[in-house]
Design a protein around this motif. Structure first.
Motif, PDB file in Angstrom:
ATOM      1  N   HIS A 173       0.840  -1.197   0.000  1.00 33.26           N
ATOM      2  CA  HIS A 173       0.000   0.000   0.000  1.00 33.26           C
ATOM      3  C   HIS A 173       0.875   1.247   0.000  1.00 33.26           C
ATOM      4  O   HIS A 173       1.845   1.337   0.748  1.00 33.26           O
ATOM      5  CB  HIS A 173      -0.887  -0.034   1.256  1.00 33.26           C
ATOM      6  N   LEU A 174       0.518   2.199  -0.865  1.00 33.53           N
ATOM      7  CA  LEU A 174       1.187   3.499  -0.910  1.00 33.53           C
ATOM      8  C   LEU A 174       0.138   4.600  -0.981  1.00 33.53           C
ATOM      9  O   LEU A 174      -0.888   4.440  -1.647  1.00 33.53           O
ATOM     10  CB  LEU A 174       2.067   3.624  -2.152  1.00 33.53           C
ATOM     11  N   VAL A 175       0.417   5.720  -0.336  1.00 38.97           N
ATOM     12  CA  VAL A 175      -0.421   6.908  -0.504  1.00 38.97           C
ATOM     13  C   VAL A 175       0.110   7.686  -1.705  1.00 38.97           C
ATOM     14  O   VAL A 175       1.276   8.083  -1.730  1.00 38.97           O
ATOM     15  CB  VAL A 175      -0.393   7.792   0.757  1.00 38.97           C
ATOM     16  N   ALA A 176      -0.731   7.884  -2.706  1.00 41.16           N
ATOM     17  CA  ALA A 176      -0.311   8.602  -3.908  1.00 41.16           C
ATOM     18  C   ALA A 176       0.227   9.985  -3.538  1.00 41.16           C
ATOM     19  O   ALA A 176      -0.405  10.719  -2.780  1.00 41.16           O
ATOM     20  CB  ALA A 176      -1.485   8.744  -4.871  1.00 41.16           C
ATOM     21  N   GLY A 177       1.416  10.296  -4.057  1.00 48.08           N
ATOM     22  CA  GLY A 177       1.959  11.636  -3.866  1.00 48.08           C
ATOM     23  C   GLY A 177       2.636  11.895  -2.541  1.00 48.08           C
ATOM     24  O   GLY A 177       3.017  13.036  -2.259  1.00 48.08           O
ATOM     25  N   PHE A 225      -0.779   9.930 -11.231  1.00 46.13           N
ATOM     26  CA  PHE A 225       0.306   9.177 -10.595  1.00 46.13           C
ATOM     27  C   PHE A 225       0.164   7.690 -10.890  1.00 46.13           C
ATOM     28  O   PHE A 225       1.132   7.001 -11.235  1.00 46.13           O
ATOM     29  CB  PHE A 225       0.282   9.438  -9.087  1.00 46.13           C
ATOM     30  N   ILE A 226      -1.058   7.176 -10.784  1.00 43.41           N
ATOM     31  CA  ILE A 226      -1.320   5.761 -11.079  1.00 43.41           C
ATOM     32  C   ILE A 226      -1.004   5.458 -12.537  1.00 43.41           C
ATOM     33  O   ILE A 226      -0.398   4.431 -12.858  1.00 43.41           O
ATOM     34  CB  ILE A 226      -2.776   5.407 -10.731  1.00 43.41           C
ATOM     35  N   GLU A 227      -1.400   6.346 -13.427  1.00 43.30           N
ATOM     36  CA  GLU A 227      -1.141   6.137 -14.850  1.00 43.30           C
ATOM     37  C   GLU A 227       0.367   6.058 -15.131  1.00 43.30           C
ATOM     38  O   GLU A 227       0.824   5.221 -15.911  1.00 43.30           O
ATOM     39  CB  GLU A 227      -1.769   7.265 -15.667  1.00 43.30           C
ATOM     40  N   ARG A 228       1.125   6.900 -14.446  1.00 42.65           N
ATOM     41  CA  ARG A 228       2.584   6.870 -14.598  1.00 42.65           C
ATOM     42  C   ARG A 228       3.143   5.531 -14.102  1.00 42.65           C
ATOM     43  O   ARG A 228       4.011   4.928 -14.743  1.00 42.65           O
ATOM     44  CB  ARG A 228       3.208   8.038 -13.824  1.00 42.65           C
ATOM     45  N   LEU A 229       2.639   5.061 -12.966  1.00 40.25           N
ATOM     46  CA  LEU A 229       3.081   3.765 -12.439  1.00 40.25           C
ATOM     47  C   LEU A 229       2.764   2.641 -13.423  1.00 40.25           C
ATOM     48  O   LEU A 229       3.594   1.755 -13.653  1.00 40.25           O
ATOM     49  CB  LEU A 229       2.380   3.471 -11.110  1.00 40.25           C
ATOM     50  N   HIS A 230       1.560   2.680 -13.980  1.00 35.03           N
ATOM     51  CA  HIS A 230       1.139   1.620 -14.891  1.00 35.03           C
ATOM     52  C   HIS A 230       2.024   1.579 -16.142  1.00 35.03           C
ATOM     53  O   HIS A 230       2.370   0.496 -16.633  1.00 35.03           O
ATOM     54  CB  HIS A 230      -0.328   1.831 -15.280  1.00 35.03           C
ATOM     55  N   LYS A 231       2.399   2.741 -16.634  1.00 36.30           N
ATOM     56  CA  LYS A 231       3.262   2.791 -17.818  1.00 36.30           C
ATOM     57  C   LYS A 231       4.663   2.286 -17.505  1.00 36.30           C
ATOM     58  O   LYS A 231       5.302   1.629 -18.326  1.00 36.30           O
ATOM     59  CB  LYS A 231       3.317   4.228 -18.360  1.00 36.30           C
ATOM     60  N   GLU A 232       5.148   2.588 -16.300  1.00 35.74           N
ATOM     61  CA  GLU A 232       6.494   2.170 -15.897  1.00 35.74           C
ATOM     62  C   GLU A 232       6.542   0.686 -15.548  1.00 35.74           C
ATOM     63  O   GLU A 232       7.534   0.006 -15.816  1.00 35.74           O
ATOM     64  CB  GLU A 232       6.938   3.003 -14.686  1.00 35.74           C
ATOM     65  N   PHE A 233       5.481   0.183 -14.921  1.00 33.28           N
ATOM     66  CA  PHE A 233       5.450  -1.215 -14.446  1.00 33.28           C
ATOM     67  C   PHE A 233       4.188  -1.911 -14.976  1.00 33.28           C
ATOM     68  O   PHE A 233       3.300  -2.290 -14.198  1.00 33.28           O
ATOM     69  CB  PHE A 233       5.462  -1.262 -12.917  1.00 33.28           C
TER      70      PHE A 233
END
Length: 253
Positions: free
Chosen positions: A9-13, A71-79
């Motif tokens: 679990h992470l808090v976005a930002g 932020f989630i979209e960036r994570l999804h593109k990276e991983f």
């Protein structure tokens, strides 16, 4: 022993988008299978002090839902290989419209929604909206539920259920007892796969749970590490990764 599956679990930002992204990279490299990303919320009902404080600090920056989804979209593109779940509370989902919110979340790369304060049988259309957008609604089971209600949830046909291992708030250590394992069996009796969390912070706890859940869930332990190292990105990365490796059984502590 085989690798233990970890939902982290992470808090976005928190504390910044860059440091939050550094923590996510550390989690993935440390073996996390699922990233549970929380959209900061001002009045959380289940989160302990570490996560509440993190949410407050992010919101003080003027952080909005759109920032969390970006932020989630960036994570999804990276991983792209890592499953991303979105965790939040009902008002953030309901205010823009449940269907609209679910569509936006799915476009960002979210595969499942965890909304603890929306009951599984009065979910404002969340399950249907998730399915319409290729996601799953993952309801939360708590030990405080009556046996009848828990049985109803377990047999409601959800592929996954999040089992909170004790009542109260997150962040204090949970003792894995026989009653904990009995509760997990009850949650799983209808065939749902179970994610078990609340107060998981050590490899010993993870091992005690591993055979009884689809994945262990850990959150506050990572938020505390991030808070402690928010002025040292390298140390933050190393300590978050080391804890992920401990929880997944890559290292023994």
């Amino acid at each position: 022993m085989s690798k233990i599956k970890l939902m982290s679990h992470l808090v976005a930002g928190y504390p910044t988008d860059e440091l939050s992204f550094t923590a996510a990279r550390a989690l993935v490299n440390g073996g996390a299978d699922i990233l549970e990303i929380q959209l900061p919320f001002s009045d959380p009902s289940a989160d302990g002090p570490a996560i509440q404080t993190a949410c407050t600090k992010v919101l003080q920056r003027g952080y909005k839902t759109k920032d969390g989804l970006a932020f989630i979209e960036r994570l999804h593109k990276e991983f792209p290989q890592v499953t991303i779940y979105l965790m939040s509370y009902g008002s953030l989902v309901y205010t823009p419209g449940v269907e609209n919110f679910c569509k936006r979340a799915a476009q960002a790369g979210v595969k499942g929604m965890i909304i603890p304060d929306l009951p599984f049988d009065y979910d404002e259309g969340l399950t249907a909206a998730c399915h319409a957008n290729g996601m799953e609604n993952i309801p939360v089971a708590a030990p405080s539920m009556s046996k009848e209600r828990l049985a109803k949830l377990s047999k409601a046909g959800f592929p996954y259920i999040y089992a909170a291992l004790r009542t109260g708030i997150t962040g204090t250590d949970t003792i894995i007892e026989e009653s904990t394992l009995e509760f997990l069996k009850a949650v799983a009796q209808g065939g749902s796969k179970v994610y078990g969390g609340f107060g998981i912070s050590s490899g010993e706890q993870a091992k005690a749970l591993a055979d009884n859940v689809e994945a262990i869930v850990a959150g506050s332990v990572f938020v505390k590490i991030i808070t402690k190292n928010e002025n040292d990105a390298d140390k933050l990365y190393k300590e978050v990764r080391a804890k992920a490796e401990e929880l997944t059984g890559k290292t023994n502590k």
